[in-house]
Design a protein around this motif. Structure first.
Motif, mmCIF file in Angstrom:
data_model
loop_
_atom_site.group_PDB
_atom_site.id
_atom_site.type_symbol
_atom_site.label_atom_id
_atom_site.label_comp_id
_atom_site.label_asym_id
_atom_site.label_seq_id
_atom_site.Cartn_x
_atom_site.Cartn_y
_atom_site.Cartn_z
ATOM 1 N N UNK A 29 24.481 -12.199 -10.379
ATOM 2 C CA UNK A 29 25.340 -12.549 -9.824
ATOM 3 C C UNK A 29 25.873 -12.985 -8.410
ATOM 4 N N UNK A 30 24.763 -13.340 -7.682
ATOM 5 C CA UNK A 30 24.439 -13.313 -6.555
ATOM 6 C C UNK A 30 23.794 -13.199 -5.464
ATOM 7 N N UNK A 45 21.852 -15.095 -3.418
ATOM 8 C CA UNK A 45 21.043 -16.049 -3.343
ATOM 9 C C UNK A 45 22.370 -16.436 -3.795
ATOM 10 N N UNK A 46 22.192 -18.596 -2.853
ATOM 11 C CA UNK A 46 23.246 -19.332 -4.008
ATOM 12 C C UNK A 46 22.754 -20.571 -4.244
ATOM 13 N N UNK A 47 22.520 -21.056 -5.633
ATOM 14 C CA UNK A 47 22.331 -22.417 -6.059
ATOM 15 C C UNK A 47 22.511 -23.673 -6.061
ATOM 16 N N UNK A 115 12.092 -13.005 -17.223
ATOM 17 C CA UNK A 115 12.860 -12.900 -18.201
ATOM 18 C C UNK A 115 14.481 -13.383 -17.643
ATOM 19 N N UNK A 116 15.121 -13.751 -18.912
ATOM 20 C CA UNK A 116 17.173 -14.386 -18.051
ATOM 21 C C UNK A 116 17.831 -13.002 -18.375
ATOM 22 N N UNK A 117 19.183 -12.715 -17.814
ATOM 23 C CA UNK A 117 19.554 -12.108 -17.995
ATOM 24 C C UNK A 117 20.566 -11.866 -19.556
#
Length: 120
Positions: A29-30, A45-47, A115-117
């Motif tokens: 969530x950022x 972080x930002x994408x 791993x993915x959330x």
């Protein structure tokens, strides 16, 4: 920002010194948390639309020689990672730079999401 959230590992390489170090990062969530054997990391972080991932980290030293007091925040690093995916969401390449030092030399970074959330 779906697609980047999860747990990952990064390796920072300094070819000039023949050194490399590794760390773990959790992106949710950022926000970023993580660390290595000497520092713990807190940041954001930002994408971007082109999938470039910008990670801004404050790294606080908690181990090493001499051993710091746990409430001593005087030995901090302020870092910025910029990463782009190379093959889907598996491997990311980019650079790391000290975001305070004006003439900081960028170091090579390679990362991999392990791993993915669960919500993705």
């Amino acid at each position: 920002m779906a697609g980047v959230e999860g747990f990952g590992v990064v390796r920072v390489e300094n070819p000039a010194l023949g050194e490399a170090t590794g760390a773990t990062l959790t992106l949710t969530a950022g926000y970023v948390t993580g660390g290595d054997d000497t520092y713990y990391y807190l940041g954001t972080y930002t994408e971007a639309e082109d999938r470039t991932l910008s990670i801004s980290i404050d790294a606080v030293r908690f181990a090493g020689d001499p051993l710091p007091e746990l409430d001593d925040f005087s030995d901090m690093l302020f870092l910025k990672h910029t990463l782009k995916p190379a093959n889907g969401d598996e491997t990311w390449y980019g650079q790391l730079v000290d975001r305070v030092e004006e003439d900081a030399t960028p170091l090579s970074v390679i990362g991999r999401r392990m791993a993915v959330n669960p919500g993705e």
